[in-house]
Design a protein around this motif. Structure first.
Motif, PDB file in Angstrom:
ATOM      1  N   THR A  18      -5.847   0.503   0.401  1.00 50.06           N
ATOM      2  CA  THR A  18      -5.522  -0.559  -0.564  1.00 50.06           C
ATOM      3  C   THR A  18      -5.822  -0.154  -2.001  1.00 50.06           C
ATOM      4  O   THR A  18      -5.936  -1.008  -2.872  1.00 50.06           O
ATOM      5  CB  THR A  18      -6.331  -1.831  -0.243  1.00 50.06           C
ATOM      6  OG1 THR A  18      -7.718  -1.507  -0.286  1.00 50.06           O
ATOM      7  CG2 THR A  18      -5.971  -2.387   1.117  1.00 50.06           C
ATOM      8  N   ASP A  19      -5.921   1.135  -2.277  1.00 46.64           N
ATOM      9  CA  ASP A  19      -6.310   1.589  -3.609  1.00 46.64           C
ATOM     10  C   ASP A  19      -5.148   1.700  -4.597  1.00 46.64           C
ATOM     11  O   ASP A  19      -5.326   2.177  -5.713  1.00 46.64           O
ATOM     12  CB  ASP A  19      -7.084   2.908  -3.540  1.00 46.64           C
ATOM     13  CG  ASP A  19      -6.333   4.017  -2.835  1.00 46.64           C
ATOM     14  OD1 ASP A  19      -5.273   3.746  -2.238  1.00 46.64           O
ATOM     15  OD2 ASP A  19      -6.817   5.158  -2.861  1.00 46.64           O
ATOM     16  N   THR A  47       0.826  -1.216   0.000  1.00 47.90           N
ATOM     17  CA  THR A  47       0.000   0.000   0.000  1.00 47.90           C
ATOM     18  C   THR A  47       0.855   1.259   0.000  1.00 47.90           C
ATOM     19  O   THR A  47       0.354   2.350   0.278  1.00 47.90           O
ATOM     20  CB  THR A  47      -0.977   0.013   1.194  1.00 47.90           C
ATOM     21  OG1 THR A  47      -0.246  -0.127   2.416  1.00 47.90           O
ATOM     22  CG2 THR A  47      -2.020  -1.088   1.075  1.00 47.90           C
ATOM     23  N   ARG A  96      -6.551  -8.044   1.579  1.00 49.33           N
ATOM     24  CA  ARG A  96      -5.954  -6.727   1.815  1.00 49.33           C
ATOM     25  C   ARG A  96      -6.981  -5.775   2.420  1.00 49.33           C
ATOM     26  O   ARG A  96      -6.660  -5.009   3.337  1.00 49.33           O
ATOM     27  CB  ARG A  96      -5.383  -6.177   0.513  1.00 49.33           C
ATOM     28  CG  ARG A  96      -4.188  -7.008   0.026  1.00 49.33           C
ATOM     29  CD  ARG A  96      -3.709  -6.597  -1.351  1.00 49.33           C
ATOM     30  NE  ARG A  96      -3.103  -5.282  -1.278  1.00 49.33           N
ATOM     31  CZ  ARG A  96      -3.291  -4.331  -2.193  1.00 49.33           C
ATOM     32  NH1 ARG A  96      -4.065  -4.535  -3.234  1.00 49.33           N
ATOM     33  NH2 ARG A  96      -2.692  -3.174  -2.073  1.00 49.33           N
ATOM     34  N   GLN A  97      -8.200  -5.829   1.943  1.00 50.50           N
ATOM     35  CA  GLN A  97      -9.241  -4.960   2.496  1.00 50.50           C
ATOM     36  C   GLN A  97      -9.633  -5.376   3.906  1.00 50.50           C
ATOM     37  O   GLN A  97      -9.889  -4.519   4.758  1.00 50.50           O
ATOM     38  CB  GLN A  97     -10.459  -4.929   1.565  1.00 50.50           C
ATOM     39  CG  GLN A  97     -10.186  -4.125   0.310  1.00 50.50           C
ATOM     40  CD  GLN A  97     -11.347  -4.128  -0.672  1.00 50.50           C
ATOM     41  OE1 GLN A  97     -12.173  -5.044  -0.691  1.00 50.50           O
ATOM     42  NE2 GLN A  97     -11.404  -3.097  -1.500  1.00 50.50           N
ATOM     43  N   ASP A 120      -4.623 -11.004  -3.004  1.00 49.54           N
ATOM     44  CA  ASP A 120      -6.053 -10.836  -3.252  1.00 49.54           C
ATOM     45  C   ASP A 120      -6.589  -9.606  -2.524  1.00 49.54           C
ATOM     46  O   ASP A 120      -6.263  -9.352  -1.363  1.00 49.54           O
ATOM     47  CB  ASP A 120      -6.827 -12.096  -2.835  1.00 49.54           C
ATOM     48  CG  ASP A 120      -6.709 -12.378  -1.353  1.00 49.54           C
ATOM     49  OD1 ASP A 120      -7.730 -12.279  -0.652  1.00 49.54           O
ATOM     50  OD2 ASP A 120      -5.581 -12.678  -0.886  1.00 49.54           O
ATOM     51  N   LEU A 121      -7.412  -8.844  -3.229  1.00 55.69           N
ATOM     52  CA  LEU A 121      -7.956  -7.603  -2.698  1.00 55.69           C
ATOM     53  C   LEU A 121      -8.804  -7.836  -1.458  1.00 55.69           C
ATOM     54  O   LEU A 121      -8.790  -7.032  -0.521  1.00 55.69           O
ATOM     55  CB  LEU A 121      -8.757  -6.866  -3.776  1.00 55.69           C
ATOM     56  CG  LEU A 121      -9.272  -5.482  -3.394  1.00 55.69           C
ATOM     57  CD1 LEU A 121      -8.131  -4.560  -2.977  1.00 55.69           C
ATOM     58  CD2 LEU A 121     -10.057  -4.872  -4.553  1.00 55.69           C
ATOM     59  N   TRP A 140      -1.612  -3.860  -6.709  1.00 57.62           N
ATOM     60  CA  TRP A 140      -0.750  -4.835  -6.043  1.00 57.62           C
ATOM     61  C   TRP A 140       0.581  -4.917  -6.783  1.00 57.62           C
ATOM     62  O   TRP A 140       0.620  -4.998  -8.009  1.00 57.62           O
ATOM     63  CB  TRP A 140      -1.435  -6.201  -6.039  1.00 57.62           C
ATOM     64  CG  TRP A 140      -0.538  -7.323  -5.611  1.00 57.62           C
ATOM     65  CD1 TRP A 140       0.137  -8.189  -6.418  1.00 57.62           C
ATOM     66  CD2 TRP A 140      -0.213  -7.687  -4.285  1.00 57.62           C
ATOM     67  NE1 TRP A 140       0.858  -9.073  -5.674  1.00 57.62           N
ATOM     68  CE2 TRP A 140       0.666  -8.786  -4.351  1.00 57.62           C
ATOM     69  CE3 TRP A 140      -0.580  -7.195  -3.034  1.00 57.62           C
ATOM     70  CZ2 TRP A 140       1.174  -9.400  -3.225  1.00 57.62           C
ATOM     71  CZ3 TRP A 140      -0.069  -7.814  -1.918  1.00 57.62           C
ATOM     72  CH2 TRP A 140       0.791  -8.899  -2.019  1.00 57.62           C
TER      73      TRP A 140
END
Length: 181
Positions: free
Chosen positions: A121-122, A13, A139-140, A135-136, A125
């Protein structure tokens, strides 16, 4: 007068990049993440006990950078940017092992910081040899764990998101408002 600004958030991030940019902008220093050095030297596989050693290594590194900056007999507030703290270690322990070392929890209570910057997390990756959660969704989940911690503690914090320039501008403004004002 030393002021401590901690940059936290899930992996990939932009924490290290932001630390470096802020240290350059404010003509200061930044303390890197000890875990990266540890895992590069000892391998990517780690145990619950290894995380305790990593936490202690992070604290020693932070203390070294703090002493170095204080040795300059700072007459005005000077920020030290710290890439990772015991909140990160707490989340890491709980996310991977479902429990946290009491030492880490004690350090969370004892150590004081002036500002937290929470990286969202925007960003895309970026793979490297140490990262575990591409994987999003994971991370979220991690991002929301950090956010929950920050909402429930008393140190000021600011969420950092957007493109690189926007992230840096938001972080600079936060440091000026909460640390150098």
């Amino acid at each position: 007068m030393l002021k401590k600004v901690v940059i936290i958030g899930p992996e990939s991030t932009g924490k290290s990049t932001l630390c470096s940019q802020l240290a350059t902008h404010f003509n200061s220093q930044w303390c890197p993440e000890y875990a990266r050095q540890y895992l590069l030297e000892n391998g990517k596989e780690y145990s619950f006990e290894d995380l305790l050693g990593i936490a202690k290594g992070q604290l020693e590194l932070e203390d070294t950078y703090s002493r170095d900056l204080k040795a300059h007999r700072l007459e005005k507030p000077t920020p030290l940017f710290i890439d990772t703290d015991m909140y990160v270690m707490k989340v890491w322990c709980e996310f991977v092992f479902g429990k946290c070392h009491p030492f880490i929890l004690e350090q969370i209570v004892e150590r004081k910081y002036d500002l937290y910057l929470l990286c969202n997390t925007d960003l895309p990756w970026v793979e490297d040899e140490l990262r575990e959660y591409p994987d999003l969704e994971s991370r979220q989940r991690l991002f929301h764990m950090y956010k929950d911690i920050l909402v429930n503690q008393s140190t000021p914090w600011v969420e950092i998101g957007g493109r690189s320039e926007e992230r840096l501008a938001t972080a600079i403004a936060a440091v000026q408002e909460y640390v150098l004002a």
